[in-house]
Write a protein that holds these residues in place. Structure first.
Motif, PDB file in Angstrom:
ATOM      1  N   LEU A   2      51.201  48.808  33.851  1.00 31.73           N
ATOM      2  CA  LEU A   2      51.021  49.451  35.156  1.00 31.73           C
ATOM      3  C   LEU A   2      51.983  50.619  35.338  1.00 31.73           C
ATOM      4  CD1 LEU A   2      50.548  46.375  37.541  1.00 31.73           C
ATOM      5  CD2 LEU A   2      48.780  47.846  36.571  1.00 31.73           C
ATOM      6  N   SER A   3      53.211  50.451  34.864  1.00 32.60           N
ATOM      7  CA  SER A   3      54.210  51.513  35.019  1.00 32.60           C
ATOM      8  C   SER A   3      53.840  52.756  34.219  1.00 32.60           C
ATOM      9  CB  SER A   3      55.590  51.008  34.590  1.00 32.60           C
ATOM     10  OG  SER A   3      55.664  50.867  33.175  1.00 32.60           O
ATOM     11  N   ARG A   4      52.974  52.572  33.221  1.00 32.52           N
ATOM     12  CA  ARG A   4      52.553  53.692  32.367  1.00 32.52           C
ATOM     13  C   ARG A   4      51.180  54.240  32.759  1.00 32.52           C
ATOM     14  NH1 ARG A   4      52.248  51.331  26.936  1.00 32.52           N
ATOM     15  NH2 ARG A   4      51.788  53.469  26.287  1.00 32.52           N
ATOM     16  N   GLY A   5      50.610  53.717  33.840  1.00 32.60           N
ATOM     17  CA  GLY A   5      49.378  54.311  34.337  1.00 32.60           C
ATOM     18  C   GLY A   5      48.147  53.435  34.304  1.00 32.60           C
ATOM     19  N   ALA A   6      48.259  52.198  33.808  1.00 34.66           N
ATOM     20  CA  ALA A   6      47.121  51.284  33.838  1.00 34.66           C
ATOM     21  C   ALA A   6      46.826  50.864  35.279  1.00 34.66           C
ATOM     22  CB  ALA A   6      47.400  50.057  32.973  1.00 34.66           C
ATOM     23  N   GLU A   7      45.663  50.280  35.491  1.00 33.48           N
ATOM     24  CA  GLU A   7      45.244  49.861  36.833  1.00 33.48           C
ATOM     25  C   GLU A   7      44.916  48.375  36.828  1.00 33.48           C
ATOM     26  OE1 GLU A   7      41.348  50.563  39.626  1.00 33.48           O
ATOM     27  OE2 GLU A   7      42.231  52.335  38.670  1.00 33.48           O
ATOM     28  N   LEU A   8      45.350  47.675  37.872  1.00 34.88           N
ATOM     29  CA  LEU A   8      45.099  46.240  38.007  1.00 34.88           C
ATOM     30  C   LEU A   8      43.827  46.012  38.812  1.00 34.88           C
ATOM     31  CD1 LEU A   8      46.435  43.413  37.435  1.00 34.88           C
ATOM     32  CD2 LEU A   8      47.405  43.580  39.739  1.00 34.88           C
ATOM     33  N   ARG A   9      43.022  45.042  38.382  1.00 36.33           N
ATOM     34  CA  ARG A   9      41.793  44.710  39.088  1.00 36.33           C
ATOM     35  C   ARG A   9      41.814  43.242  39.529  1.00 36.33           C
ATOM     36  NH1 ARG A   9      37.887  48.510  36.803  1.00 36.33           N
ATOM     37  NH2 ARG A   9      38.701  50.506  37.519  1.00 36.33           N
ATOM     38  N   LYS A  10      41.286  42.975  40.702  1.00 32.85           N
ATOM     39  CA  LYS A  10      41.127  41.596  41.151  1.00 32.85           C
ATOM     40  C   LYS A  10      40.186  40.870  40.194  1.00 32.85           C
ATOM     41  CE  LYS A  10      39.325  38.709  44.882  1.00 32.85           C
ATOM     42  NZ  LYS A  10      38.746  38.637  46.234  1.00 32.85           N
ATOM     43  N   THR A  11      40.559  39.626  39.825  1.00 29.94           N
ATOM     44  CA  THR A  11      39.818  38.897  38.802  1.00 29.94           C
ATOM     45  C   THR A  11      39.270  37.563  39.282  1.00 29.94           C
ATOM     46  OG1 THR A  11      41.415  39.863  37.243  1.00 29.94           O
ATOM     47  CG2 THR A  11      39.975  38.152  36.381  1.00 29.94           C
ATOM     48  N   GLU A  12      39.956  36.903  40.230  1.00 30.48           N
ATOM     49  CA  GLU A  12      39.642  35.513  40.558  1.00 30.48           C
ATOM     50  C   GLU A  12      39.341  35.299  42.045  1.00 30.48           C
ATOM     51  OE1 GLU A  12      39.877  32.626  38.433  1.00 30.48           O
ATOM     52  OE2 GLU A  12      41.539  32.989  37.044  1.00 30.48           O
ATOM     53  N   ASP A  13      38.661  34.176  42.304  1.00 29.06           N
ATOM     54  CA  ASP A  13      38.368  33.704  43.659  1.00 29.06           C
ATOM     55  C   ASP A  13      39.471  32.735  44.082  1.00 29.06           C
ATOM     56  OD1 ASP A  13      37.419  32.510  45.953  1.00 29.06           O
ATOM     57  OD2 ASP A  13      35.511  31.867  45.102  1.00 29.06           O
ATOM     58  N   PRO A  14      40.226  33.024  45.155  1.00 27.01           N
ATOM     59  CA  PRO A  14      41.322  32.140  45.563  1.00 27.01           C
ATOM     60  C   PRO A  14      40.870  30.704  45.826  1.00 27.01           C
ATOM     61  CG  PRO A  14      41.435  34.225  46.747  1.00 27.01           C
ATOM     62  CD  PRO A  14      40.138  34.227  46.005  1.00 27.01           C
ATOM     63  N   ALA A  15      39.679  30.523  46.390  1.00 31.27           N
ATOM     64  CA  ALA A  15      39.203  29.168  46.708  1.00 31.27           C
ATOM     65  C   ALA A  15      39.025  28.333  45.443  1.00 31.27           C
ATOM     66  CB  ALA A  15      37.892  29.239  47.484  1.00 31.27           C
ATOM     67  N   LEU A  16      38.519  28.946  44.386  1.00 32.40           N
ATOM     68  CA  LEU A  16      38.335  28.219  43.124  1.00 32.40           C
ATOM     69  C   LEU A  16      39.684  27.876  42.497  1.00 32.40           C
ATOM     70  CD1 LEU A  16      35.352  30.166  41.521  1.00 32.40           C
ATOM     71  CD2 LEU A  16      35.318  27.874  42.524  1.00 32.40           C
ATOM     72  N   LEU A  17      40.644  28.777  42.612  1.00 36.64           N
ATOM     73  CA  LEU A  17      41.973  28.492  42.070  1.00 36.64           C
ATOM     74  C   LEU A  17      42.636  27.338  42.809  1.00 36.64           C
ATOM     75  CD1 LEU A  17      43.526  32.000  41.362  1.00 36.64           C
ATOM     76  CD2 LEU A  17      42.777  30.297  39.698  1.00 36.64           C
ATOM     77  N   LEU A  18      42.483  27.290  44.136  1.00 40.59           N
ATOM     78  CA  LEU A  18      43.055  26.187  44.908  1.00 40.59           C
ATOM     79  C   LEU A  18      42.421  24.863  44.523  1.00 40.59           C
ATOM     80  CD1 LEU A  18      43.338  27.824  48.446  1.00 40.59           C
ATOM     81  CD2 LEU A  18      45.231  27.091  46.969  1.00 40.59           C
ATOM     82  N   ALA A  19      41.098  24.877  44.314  1.00 39.32           N
ATOM     83  CA  ALA A  19      40.410  23.649  43.908  1.00 39.32           C
ATOM     84  C   ALA A  19      40.894  23.187  42.544  1.00 39.32           C
ATOM     85  CB  ALA A  19      38.900  23.880  43.887  1.00 39.32           C
ATOM     86  N   GLU A  20      41.090  24.129  41.616  1.00 36.13           N
ATOM     87  CA  GLU A  20      41.563  23.736  40.291  1.00 36.13           C
ATOM     88  C   GLU A  20      43.010  23.252  40.348  1.00 36.13           C
ATOM     89  OE1 GLU A  20      40.557  25.336  36.067  1.00 36.13           O
ATOM     90  OE2 GLU A  20      42.157  26.594  36.892  1.00 36.13           O
ATOM     91  N   HIS A  21      43.813  23.881  41.194  1.00 34.69           N
ATOM     92  CA  HIS A  21      45.206  23.439  41.344  1.00 34.69           C
ATOM     93  C   HIS A  21      45.260  21.982  41.822  1.00 34.69           C
ATOM     94  CE1 HIS A  21      49.527  23.873  42.125  1.00 34.69           C
ATOM     95  NE2 HIS A  21      49.308  23.181  43.222  1.00 34.69           N
ATOM     96  N   ALA A  22      44.417  21.647  42.779  1.00 34.64           N
ATOM     97  CA  ALA A  22      44.361  20.266  43.270  1.00 34.64           C
ATOM     98  C   ALA A  22      43.974  19.315  42.151  1.00 34.64           C
ATOM     99  CB  ALA A  22      43.377  20.158  44.428  1.00 34.64           C
ATOM    100  N   HIS A  23      43.052  19.753  41.298  1.00 38.30           N
ATOM    101  CA  HIS A  23      42.650  18.912  40.176  1.00 38.30           C
ATOM    102  C   HIS A  23      43.781  18.759  39.167  1.00 38.30           C
ATOM    103  CE1 HIS A  23      40.045  17.083  37.170  1.00 38.30           C
ATOM    104  NE2 HIS A  23      40.545  17.941  36.289  1.00 38.30           N
TER     105      HIS A  23
END
Length: 234
Positions: free
Chosen positions: A109-130
């Motif tokens: 990122l510091s050299r010019g790359a760009e970050l993109r959103k990748t995940e659904d927060p709701a699915l991550l929370l469900a997997e965390h609970a599991h």
């Protein structure tokens, strides 16, 4: 629709597929406990070697990605629920905690790359609970497989929708995922490491009984990256 788009533009969108082995720092509040249990399963000597293998792995991936024009790179990170300023704050915090994964992304990122959103927060929370009920060495459950499939579909849809012609996407994704079957046909995938070998390495690390087998797999994980001509297995 995807095939006609590729024919119309004459280009293929490119995705560098980087299967990764998560370190405990990347696993949040679960990381320390999972690391202790993993170390107990593998044995202290093997776990120390594993730490060195991971260090070499991230060095090899960083060297490979350093050969690209960073302004063409679009980062898609396992677990990344935001982009823009919020996403960059997440990356910065992970890098400060010592995550080599996030340190590499921060460097890009510091050299010019760009970050993109990748995940659904709701699915991550469900997997965390599991995962609160999961222990290293457990056989994956149907619930876990279903959640992983949903996450993989969402990740692929995010890439399909946002990766443009002339850009090079970089997907950092846990080796247990299977995103490839869900990607659009005009996304040209280039595997940076063989995800099946990384899965085999983790299985041997935790449960294997043949030292030579784990040694050979560890050498592959740590070796310099030579981009594979064929996409990794889906």
């Amino acid at each position: 629709a995807d095939c006609s788009r590729a024919e119309r533009t004459g280009e293929m969108r490119r995705l560098l597929y980087v299967p990764i082995i998560h370190e405990e720092i990347d696993m949040g509040s679960l990381g320390e406990a999972l690391a202790r249990e993993s170390a107990a399963l593998s044995g202290s000597e093997r776990w120390v070697s594993h730490k060195e293998t991971l260090r070499a792995f991230w060095e090899s991936v960083a060297a490979y990605l350093g050969s690209f024009n960073p302004r063409q790179l679009r980062g898609y990170q396992d677990g990344m629920v935001a982009d823009g300023a919020m996403g960059e704050r997440i990356v910065l915090e992970g890098a400060r905690r010592g995550s080599r994964n996030y340190q590499l992304i921060l460097e890009l990122l510091s050299r010019g790359a760009e970050l993109r959103k990748t995940e659904d927060p709701a699915l991550l929370l469900a997997e965390h609970a599991h995962l609160l009920r999961y222990r290293p060495g457990d056989v994956p459950s149907q619930e876990r497989d279903s959640l992983m499939e949903e996450r993989d579909t969402f990740i692929a849809d995010a890439i399909n929708a946002t990766l443009r012609d002339g850009e090079v996407g970089v997907l950092f994704i846990g080796a247990g995922h299977r995103v490839l079957p869900h990607l659009a046909s005009d996304v040209s995938v280039h595997g940076v490491k063989d995800e099946e070998k990384l899965r085999m390495y983790m299985q041997e690390l935790l449960l294997g009984a043949e030292p030579r087998r784990i040694e050979v797999l560890a050498q592959y994980v740590a070796a310099p990256v030579h981009e594979r001509e064929a996409p990794p297995g889906g």
